[in-house]
Scaffold this active site. Structure first.
Site, PDB file in Angstrom:
ATOM      1  N   HIS A 174      -8.930  16.428  -0.731  1.00 24.86           N
ATOM      2  CA  HIS A 174      -8.989  17.812  -0.270  1.00 24.86           C
ATOM      3  C   HIS A 174      -9.954  17.955   0.924  1.00 24.86           C
ATOM      4  CE1 HIS A 174      -7.465  21.604  -2.418  1.00 24.86           C
ATOM      5  NE2 HIS A 174      -7.986  22.092  -1.307  1.00 24.86           N
ATOM      6  N   TYR A 184      -0.258  26.180  -6.210  1.00 22.56           N
ATOM      7  CA  TYR A 184      -1.376  26.276  -7.147  1.00 22.56           C
ATOM      8  C   TYR A 184      -0.819  26.995  -8.366  1.00 22.56           C
ATOM      9  CZ  TYR A 184      -5.257  24.983  -4.015  1.00 22.56           C
ATOM     10  OH  TYR A 184      -6.138  24.315  -3.206  1.00 22.56           O
ATOM     11  N   ASP A 186      -6.208  19.106  -7.771  1.00 24.43           N
ATOM     12  CA  ASP A 186      -7.643  18.781  -7.753  1.00 24.43           C
ATOM     13  C   ASP A 186      -8.556  19.991  -7.642  1.00 24.43           C
ATOM     14  OD1 ASP A 186      -7.071  19.412  -5.137  1.00 24.43           O
ATOM     15  OD2 ASP A 186      -7.874  17.565  -4.260  1.00 24.43           O
TER      16      ASP A 186
HETATM   17  C1  LIG Z   1      -9.442  25.825   5.426  1.00 23.48           C
HETATM   18  C2  LIG Z   1      -8.706  24.926   4.482  1.00 23.48           C
HETATM   19  C3  LIG Z   1      -7.942  25.478   3.457  1.00 23.48           C
HETATM   20  C4  LIG Z   1      -7.259  24.638   2.572  1.00 23.48           C
HETATM   21  N1  LIG Z   1      -6.440  25.208   1.608  1.00 23.48           N
HETATM   22  C5  LIG Z   1      -5.695  24.395   0.819  1.00 23.48           C
HETATM   23  C6  LIG Z   1      -4.762  24.959  -0.095  1.00 23.48           C
HETATM   24  O1  LIG Z   1      -4.604  26.174  -0.182  1.00 23.48           O
HETATM   25  N2  LIG Z   1      -4.046  24.104  -0.873  1.00 23.48           N
HETATM   26  C7  LIG Z   1      -4.196  22.741  -0.790  1.00 23.48           C
HETATM   27  O2  LIG Z   1      -3.535  21.995  -1.524  1.00 23.48           O
HETATM   28  N3  LIG Z   1      -5.066  22.187   0.070  1.00 23.48           N
HETATM   29  C8  LIG Z   1      -5.804  22.969   0.881  1.00 23.48           C
HETATM   30  N4  LIG Z   1      -6.662  22.403   1.798  1.00 23.48           N
HETATM   31  C9  LIG Z   1      -6.795  20.927   1.860  1.00 23.48           C
HETATM   32  C10 LIG Z   1      -5.788  20.298   2.817  1.00 23.48           C
HETATM   33  O3  LIG Z   1      -4.469  20.406   2.345  1.00 23.48           O
HETATM   34  C11 LIG Z   1      -6.075  18.810   3.021  1.00 23.48           C
HETATM   35  O4  LIG Z   1      -6.072  18.152   1.781  1.00 23.48           O
HETATM   36  C12 LIG Z   1      -7.396  18.517   3.720  1.00 23.48           C
HETATM   37  O5  LIG Z   1      -7.700  19.503   4.683  1.00 23.48           O
HETATM   38  C13 LIG Z   1      -7.290  17.159   4.395  1.00 23.48           C
HETATM   39  O6  LIG Z   1      -8.481  16.790   4.981  1.00 23.48           O
HETATM   40  P1  LIG Z   1      -8.810  16.972   6.541  1.00 23.48           P
HETATM   41  O7  LIG Z   1      -9.188  18.412   6.728  1.00 23.48           O
HETATM   42  O8  LIG Z   1      -9.979  16.045   6.715  1.00 23.48           O
HETATM   43  O9  LIG Z   1      -7.608  16.575   7.343  1.00 23.48           O
HETATM   44  C14 LIG Z   1      -7.351  23.228   2.701  1.00 23.48           C
HETATM   45  C15 LIG Z   1      -8.112  22.685   3.748  1.00 23.48           C
HETATM   46  C16 LIG Z   1      -8.768  23.506   4.630  1.00 23.48           C
HETATM   47  C17 LIG Z   1      -9.558  22.879   5.764  1.00 23.48           C
END
Ligand SMILES: Cc1cc2nc3c(=O)[nH]c(=O)nc-3n(C[C@H](O)[C@H](O)[C@H](O)COP(=O)(O)O)c2cc1C
Length: 362
Positions: A254, A129, A156
């Site tokens: 995301h 980020y 995003d």
């Molecule tokens: C609790 C949580 C924290 C997340 N934190 C980040 C993050 O710090 N950076 C990021 O690029 N994506 C983050 N994501 C998104 C994930 O990388 C991913 O895009 C997403 O969880 C995929 O969908 P799914 O949960 O249906 O598998 C996060 C997702 C969750 C569930």
């Protein structure tokens, strides 16, 4: 209860996890329409089996940006792992390595870039980020030094996600469990957005100091690591990623956590693949819960997929071993889809192995 599917892990994890932490992991933006759509659109696609083919000797391995992984499912970057489990990202990295796949460490990790690299046995990416140039430069250089294989820039999150459950629960991060890579520079911690905490809902809608297209050259000049852009939702942005020299993209919404009412990732994958699939590697996340989902994504143009929420379910179940179990389940489900469709390895998977509803018409 014995664990057979990711759904089983989800149920057990929801019972073991404090209510507000569960909402943080499970929740999504506003009415959570996109989160539900991510799952339901996968279910609309059907698979075409093909029998009387010798599939006795199968190889599920592939490469991502030149790194070999045992099967095409990887672990997405996600902040909050150390607040969820004491071993946090170290356990996730170990679990991914034991399952022979890749893990992307988030900027908002409780353990540092180096502490995670120390215990990892599989390939790592560093998810970035961007907030301040000096912090980005520091993180990117350390990632290279510590042996990470790519920089994965998440684009995003121009503001924090509107996750209403977190706002209602007044959910806050425990600072030291999110700033592992910044803790040696305490002066950075007070800067807004520096800790990569954009998955936390915030009443404040003021933006982060994100990058813009014309500054990607600057980011690329900091390192010779490949650049992956995560959070691509449209053909237009995918084309720009190719034009501005990204090596790969993650088609992702995301997990529906940032902006509601977008298309699901699987709906946008085929048009994006048709537009830029010959210019960069394409991966997908958001809604992958079965090996068949991974198979469908590969048939529609992805080289691999990531899972986000399921990593937390594995962690809650049994730390690193739970993450490995979650990935092993997906591997065996993916293997079944491959063999039932008459393929022996991932490069044989064709578009004709799946049917997309005509009504999608994208
Ligand atoms: C609790 C949580 C924290 C997340 N934190 C980040 C993050 O710090 N950076 C990021 O690029 N994506 C983050 N994501 C998104 C994930 O990388 C991913 O895009 C997403 O969880 C995929 O969908 P799914 O949960 O249906 O598998 C996060 C997702 C969750 C569930």
């Amino acid at each position: 209860m014995s664990v057979v599917s990711l759904k089983d892990l989800e149920i057990i994890a929801s019972q073991k996890t404090p209510h507000d932490m569960w909402d943080f992991i499970d929740g999504a933006a506003f009415d959570e329409v996109t989160k539900r759509r991510n799952l339901s659109k996968f279910e609309e696609i059907t698979i075409n089996p093909s029998f009387l083919v010798d599939v006795g000797d199968r190889d599920l391995s592939t490469t991502v940006l030149g790194e070999k992984i045992g099967f095409p499912v990887m672990v997405a970057p996600a902040g909050g792992q150390r607040q969820h489990h004491p071993e946090g990202e170290r356990a996730t990295a170990r679990g991914a390595g034991m399952a022979d796949t890749l893990y992307a460490l988030p900027t908002g990790s409780g353990y540092s870039i180096e502490e995670v690299a120390e215990v990892a046995t599989g390939p790592l990416w560093f998810q970035l980020y961007h907030s301040y140039d000096d912090i980005t430069e520091n993180l990117v250089k350390r990632a290279k030094e510590a042996g990470y294989k790519a920089i994965c820039l998440t684009v995003d999150t121009p503001t924090s996600g509107a996750k209403e459950k977190d706002l209602r629960n007044d959910m806050h991060r425990t600072e030291h469990l999110y700033n592992g890579s910044l803790r040696h520079n305490p002066e950075w911690l007070s800067r807004k957005g520096a800790q990569g905490a954009r998955d936390f809902a915030d009443w404040d809608v003021s933006g982060y100091m994100g990058l813009t297209w014309d500054r990607l050259d600057w980011l690329k000049s900091l390192t010779d690591l490949p650049l992956v852009i995560k959070g691509v939702r449209t053909v237009a942005d995918a084309v720009k990623c190719a034009e501005y020299g990204a090596d790969a993209i993650v088609v992702s919404n995301h997990g529906g956590r940032q902006i509601d009412r977008t298309l699901s990732s699987i709906e946008t994958l085929a048009p994006i693949s048709a537009a830029v699939g010959d210019r960069l590697e394409i991966y997908l996340d958001s809604g992958v819960r079965r090996g068949a989902d991974a198979f469908i994504a590969l048939a529609l143009g992805a080289r691999g997929v990531f899972v986000g929420r399921p990593l937390f379910w594995g962690l809650a179940y049994d730390g690193a071993d739970g993450v490995k179990l979650m990935l092993d389940i997906l591997r065996s489900e993916f293997d079944r889809a491959l063999s039932y469709c008459g393929f022996k390895n991932v490069s044989e998977i064709t578009r004709s192995a799946v049917n997309v509803p005509l009504s999608w018409d994208l």
